[in-house]
Design an enzyme around this catalytic site. Structure first.
Site, PDB file in Angstrom:
ATOM      1  N   TYR A  93     -12.802   3.907   9.946  1.00 33.10           N
ATOM      2  CA  TYR A  93     -11.395   3.727   9.562  1.00 33.10           C
ATOM      3  C   TYR A  93     -10.663   5.058   9.609  1.00 33.10           C
ATOM      4  CZ  TYR A  93      -7.172   3.057   6.901  1.00 33.10           C
ATOM      5  OH  TYR A  93      -5.846   3.043   6.536  1.00 33.10           O
ATOM      6  N   TYR A  94      -9.432   5.006  10.168  1.00 35.14           N
ATOM      7  CA  TYR A  94      -8.609   6.209  10.266  1.00 35.14           C
ATOM      8  C   TYR A  94      -7.163   6.023   9.841  1.00 35.14           C
ATOM      9  CZ  TYR A  94     -12.441   8.139  13.070  1.00 35.14           C
ATOM     10  OH  TYR A  94     -13.666   8.586  13.495  1.00 35.14           O
TER      11      TYR A  94
ATOM     12  N   THR B 198     -18.889   4.628   8.219  1.00 33.76           N
ATOM     13  CA  THR B 198     -19.629   5.348   9.252  1.00 33.76           C
ATOM     14  C   THR B 198     -18.773   6.358   9.995  1.00 33.76           C
ATOM     15  OG1 THR B 198     -19.396   3.231  10.422  1.00 33.76           O
ATOM     16  CG2 THR B 198     -21.582   3.833   9.695  1.00 33.76           C
ATOM     17  N   GLU B 199     -17.454   6.233   9.920  1.00 39.20           N
ATOM     18  CA  GLU B 199     -16.548   7.266  10.444  1.00 39.20           C
ATOM     19  C   GLU B 199     -15.273   7.277   9.623  1.00 39.20           C
ATOM     20  OE1 GLU B 199     -15.490   7.238  14.587  1.00 39.20           O
ATOM     21  OE2 GLU B 199     -17.546   6.804  15.237  1.00 39.20           O
ATOM     22  N   ASN B 200     -14.839   8.480   9.288  1.00 36.67           N
ATOM     23  CA  ASN B 200     -13.524   8.705   8.684  1.00 36.67           C
ATOM     24  C   ASN B 200     -13.232  10.195   8.804  1.00 36.67           C
ATOM     25  OD1 ASN B 200     -12.096   9.282   5.567  1.00 36.67           O
ATOM     26  ND2 ASN B 200     -11.130   7.870   7.009  1.00 36.67           N
TER      27      ASN B 200
END
Length: 443
Positions: free
Chosen positions: A295-296, A352-354
């Site tokens: 999420y960004y 898992t991504e930010n």
């Protein structure tokens, strides 16, 4: 500037990590790797800023030890990395490349030697060119090819990885790349997009089955999410926002965890999906052990003329990153809550991504990236609110360890905790790296 949280503010066993991807950092021209569709996409005028490629990347192929020292030095627990299909199988099928297998062997052993948990992603967008020549993700056979790749690479390192997931961000692999044309192979074709979307799901299920066959555990799925908000209160804006949300945030998750696709997407894509696609849903939705959320940002969505999906993105009023993405940490709390409530139940969830891109100027040997510290801090606060509400969030991984090749934007956008000089390849930990090291210190 420091973080307002520390390791002890999170539950026992909560994991902090960082993430990278093979083509973005390794240096694809090294070690016998085969050609990928990203190489030819970048060689086509107008596709990539300055026609830059991942040929050298951050040269992590040779500097992997230094990079793993940086991960461990920040007091992180997990290193989420990806394997390159074309490095392992230069033709996409057939004989493996011994140098490629040896590289991932060394990398995983290096993580374990430093006390890091290896979190493997099989595919992060670099499709071998010979398979692209055969239709790539439009060809149903790719699911079998991908399953074979999973057996080859995980047959070598699967006994030592802590976790594994087949495909990073199926939306990017299919919709962004086959409908919007912004990533390789750069198609703008609704039929190609529909088939790629389904075949990515089929490849996911096939790889999960292949890894289960090897006796592997802790297998997951990683999807990306954008908070979709209507431009205004009109019925037209609300309707197309639901369509955007269904394509981006619901389609892949629903296939994996419910064994069906959202009706809003079937209404637009049903005529273009491969015949008999319904028969694949049992394989696609076989159980996994965890769900990963990348999420960004959020997007404002309004109606647009033309055929389905008849929508357009609009610039919003919130502060933005160097990518032009609005900073909206509330969206992370929303998705953590929504995914657990509507799809995964008690299954562990990992962010898992930010992270964020920032200009990140190196001055007197340092990078003062207070904006990144604030961004991460706000998103960890959103994660903690979800935890307090009972969502089973088990970890948070920052994108990215290093400034790297940012796909169609070349080397101009910097997401790293560590600054990379792309001439000398010298690594310089930024202020955010030092702040994270202090926040995660073990007493």
């Amino acid at each position: 500037m420091t973080f307002t949280f520390k390791r002890t503010d999170l539950p026992d066993g909560f994991l902090f990590g960082t993430a990278t991807s093979a083509y973005q950092i390794e240096g694809h021209r090294f070690g016998g790797a085969g050609e990928t569709h990203w190489d030819s996409f970048a060689a086509t005028p107008g596709n990539v800023v300055n026609a830059e490629t991942g040929a050298v990347g951050c040269d992590s192929y040779h500097r992997w030890g230094e990079d793993l020292d940086l991960v461990a030095g920040a007091n992180l627990d997990v290193y989420r990395f990806s394997t390159s299909w074309a490095r392992v199988l230069p033709e996409g099928r057939g004989a493996p490349n011994p140098e490629g297998l040896d590289y991932y062997d060394r990398l995983v052993d290096g993580m374990l030697e430093r006390g890091l948990k290896p979190a493997a992603t099989l595919y992060h967008w670099e499709l071998p060119s010979p398979l692209s020549d055969l239709g790539g993700w439009r060809n149903r056979d790719i699911a079998g090819w991908f399953g074979d790749f999973a057996e080859v690479i995980m047959g070598r390192i699967g006994d030592r990885v802590w976790s594994a997931a087949p495909i990073n961000e199926p939306w990017c692999v299919s919709w962004l790349s086959h409908f919007l044309g912004q990533h390789a192979p750069g198609l703008r074709d609704i039929r190609a997009a529909a088939r790629a979307m389904h075949h990515v799901m089929l490849a996911h299920g096939t790889a999960i089955g292949a890894m289960r066959g090897l006796g592997m555990k802790n297998l997951g799925a990683v999807c990306n999410f954008e908070y979709a908000q209507a431009l205004d209160d009109s019925p037209e804006a609300r309707n197309v926002t639901k369509t955007y949300d269904a394509i981006y945030n619901q389609f892949f998750l629903s296939g994996m965890f419910r064994g069906r696709y959202p009706q809003e997407v079937i209404d637009g894509l049903g005529a273009y999906l491969p015949k008999g696609w319904e028969d694949d849903m049992a394989l696609i939705s076989q159980p996994v052990d965890w769900c990963g959320i990348n999420y960004y940002t959020r997007k404002l969505i309004g109606p647009a003329p033309g055929p389905w999906p008849a929508l357009a993105e609009h610039e919003g009023p919130l502060p933005k990153t160097d990518m032009g993405w609005e900073i909206y940490p509330e969206g992370l709390e929303h998705f953590l809550t929504m995914v657990a409530r509507d799809f995964t139940g008690d299954l562990p969830i990992y962010v898992t991504e930010n992270g964020m891109a920032a200009p990140d100027i190196l001055t007197d040997g340092a990078v003062r990236d207070d904006d990144r510290i604030a961004y991460i801090d706000a998103h960890v606060a959103a994660l903690r609110r979800a935890l307090d509400a009972g969502v089973p969030v088990k970890g948070y991984f920052v994108w990215s360890l290093l400034d790297n090749y940012e796909w169609a934007l070349g080397y101009g956008k910097r997401f790293g905790l560590v600054h990379v000089d792309f001439d000398s390849l010298e690594r310089t930990p930024k202020a955010s790296y030092q702040a994270l090291k202090a926040a995660l210190a073990r007493s």
